[in-house]
Design a protein around this motif. Sequence first.
Motif, PDB file in Angstrom:
ATOM      1  N   LEU A   1       0.831  -1.193   0.000  1.00 21.31           N
ATOM      2  CA  LEU A   1       0.000   0.000   0.000  1.00 21.31           C
ATOM      3  C   LEU A   1       0.869   1.248   0.000  1.00 21.31           C
ATOM      4  CD1 LEU A   1      -2.310  -1.181   2.924  1.00 21.31           C
ATOM      5  CD2 LEU A   1      -2.949  -1.144   0.519  1.00 21.31           C
ATOM      6  N   PRO A   2       0.383   2.340  -0.565  1.00 18.50           N
ATOM      7  CA  PRO A   2       1.118   3.598  -0.436  1.00 18.50           C
ATOM      8  C   PRO A   2       1.011   4.091   1.006  1.00 18.50           C
ATOM      9  CG  PRO A   2      -0.968   3.961  -1.564  1.00 18.50           C
ATOM     10  CD  PRO A   2      -0.837   2.475  -1.352  1.00 18.50           C
ATOM     11  N   VAL A   3       2.079   4.701   1.496  1.00 23.41           N
ATOM     12  CA  VAL A   3       2.078   5.196   2.870  1.00 23.41           C
ATOM     13  C   VAL A   3       2.742   6.566   2.932  1.00 23.41           C
ATOM     14  CG1 VAL A   3       2.129   2.905   3.918  1.00 23.41           C
ATOM     15  CG2 VAL A   3       4.265   4.075   3.442  1.00 23.41           C
ATOM     16  N   ILE A   4       2.445   7.294   3.974  1.00 24.00           N
ATOM     17  CA  ILE A   4       3.160   8.513   4.307  1.00 24.00           C
ATOM     18  C   ILE A   4       4.034   8.152   5.498  1.00 24.00           C
ATOM     19  CG2 ILE A   4       2.967  10.866   5.157  1.00 24.00           C
ATOM     20  CD1 ILE A   4       0.201  10.958   3.767  1.00 24.00           C
ATOM     21  N   LEU A   5       5.333   8.325   5.355  1.00 22.45           N
ATOM     22  CA  LEU A   5       6.255   7.923   6.403  1.00 22.45           C
ATOM     23  C   LEU A   5       6.456   9.064   7.395  1.00 22.45           C
ATOM     24  CD1 LEU A   5       8.932   6.117   4.213  1.00 22.45           C
ATOM     25  CD2 LEU A   5       7.019   5.107   5.457  1.00 22.45           C
TER      26      LEU A   5
ATOM     27  N   GLY B   1       8.479  10.804  10.182  1.00 15.68           N
ATOM     28  CA  GLY B   1       9.910  10.804  10.490  1.00 15.68           C
ATOM     29  C   GLY B   1      10.259  10.159  11.805  1.00 15.68           C
ATOM     30  N   GLU B   2       9.486  10.442  12.839  1.00 15.28           N
ATOM     31  CA  GLU B   2       9.802   9.925  14.169  1.00 15.28           C
ATOM     32  C   GLU B   2       9.679   8.405  14.230  1.00 15.28           C
ATOM     33  OE1 GLU B   2       8.050  10.940  18.477  1.00 15.28           O
ATOM     34  OE2 GLU B   2       8.400  12.677  17.175  1.00 15.28           O
ATOM     35  N   ASN B   3       8.596   7.874  13.705  1.00 11.58           N
ATOM     36  CA  ASN B   3       8.383   6.427  13.754  1.00 11.58           C
ATOM     37  C   ASN B   3       9.239   5.691  12.732  1.00 11.58           C
ATOM     38  OD1 ASN B   3       6.425   6.546  15.798  1.00 11.58           O
ATOM     39  ND2 ASN B   3       4.896   7.158  14.316  1.00 11.58           N
ATOM     40  N   THR B   4       9.354   6.240  11.534  1.00 13.01           N
ATOM     41  CA  THR B   4      10.127   5.581  10.492  1.00 13.01           C
ATOM     42  C   THR B   4      11.609   5.570  10.830  1.00 13.01           C
ATOM     43  OG1 THR B   4       8.492   6.362   8.932  1.00 13.01           O
ATOM     44  CG2 THR B   4      10.518   5.526   8.013  1.00 13.01           C
ATOM     45  N   GLY B   5      12.062   6.560  11.594  1.00 15.37           N
ATOM     46  CA  GLY B   5      13.462   6.617  11.986  1.00 15.37           C
ATOM     47  C   GLY B   5      13.902   5.360  12.710  1.00 15.37           C
ATOM     48  N   VAL B   6      13.030   4.811  13.539  1.00 21.44           N
ATOM     49  CA  VAL B   6      13.359   3.580  14.264  1.00 21.44           C
ATOM     50  C   VAL B   6      13.546   2.423  13.287  1.00 21.44           C
ATOM     51  CG1 VAL B   6      12.535   1.903  15.962  1.00 21.44           C
ATOM     52  CG2 VAL B   6      12.184   4.343  16.360  1.00 21.44           C
ATOM     53  N   VAL B   7      12.707   2.352  12.256  1.00 22.69           N
ATOM     54  CA  VAL B   7      12.830   1.279  11.262  1.00 22.69           C
ATOM     55  C   VAL B   7      14.165   1.393  10.532  1.00 22.69           C
ATOM     56  CG1 VAL B   7      11.860   0.315   9.144  1.00 22.69           C
ATOM     57  CG2 VAL B   7      10.343   1.037  10.995  1.00 22.69           C
TER      58      VAL B   7
END
Length: 192
Positions: free
Chosen positions: A68-72, A74-80
């Motif tokens: 699916l398309p997503v909007i990342l 920054g705070e949460n995606t940084g951990v990934v």
Amino acid sequence: FTSYMRYQLMMSINALDNKGLIIPHTHVWYGTDMGNIPCYDDIMARGETLTSELLDIIKAPLEKNDTLPVILDGENTGVVFHEVIGHSLEAHRMQEDEWGDVTTLFKDKIGEKVAPEFITLYDDPTRQELDGHYQFDEDGVRSQKVMLVENCVLKNYLHSRESAGYFKTRSNGHARAYGSHTPTPRMSNLFV
């Protein structure tokens, strides 16, 4: 040896959704400038925002697994990026451990496309305003910005003196140690 003050203040709330699942929602204030510690009014306003967001989250439908398309965010995606990609670019992980295992996806991939075209990733311990800042690493090497992935192409790994010797290159100032442990290449401030 260098030292500095830092602060962390965390606010966390939980709610049950209609399936009985506990849904957490958290905000963390973190920094090195003690003048930026939030005041009472800011803390209370953030609590109201967290509550409102959590009420929206628990009403949101669960999505089935799919592409699916997503909007990342920054705070949460940084951990990934930190856990999945950043650790995999720490050069000592490309050396065999005592069982002959190598624990990275990126060994022998310098110069290859390893991400979508729009991804650039670097690590920079020279940024004094950030918590990962240091002047010299645990091997005594001056810290430096390291371009890891540039427009999808793998450019470099994070090195200590030991891993640099293994790869027949020079350390790029990323040797870190906890307590009396041996220094190993580690991230400082990872940017995507």
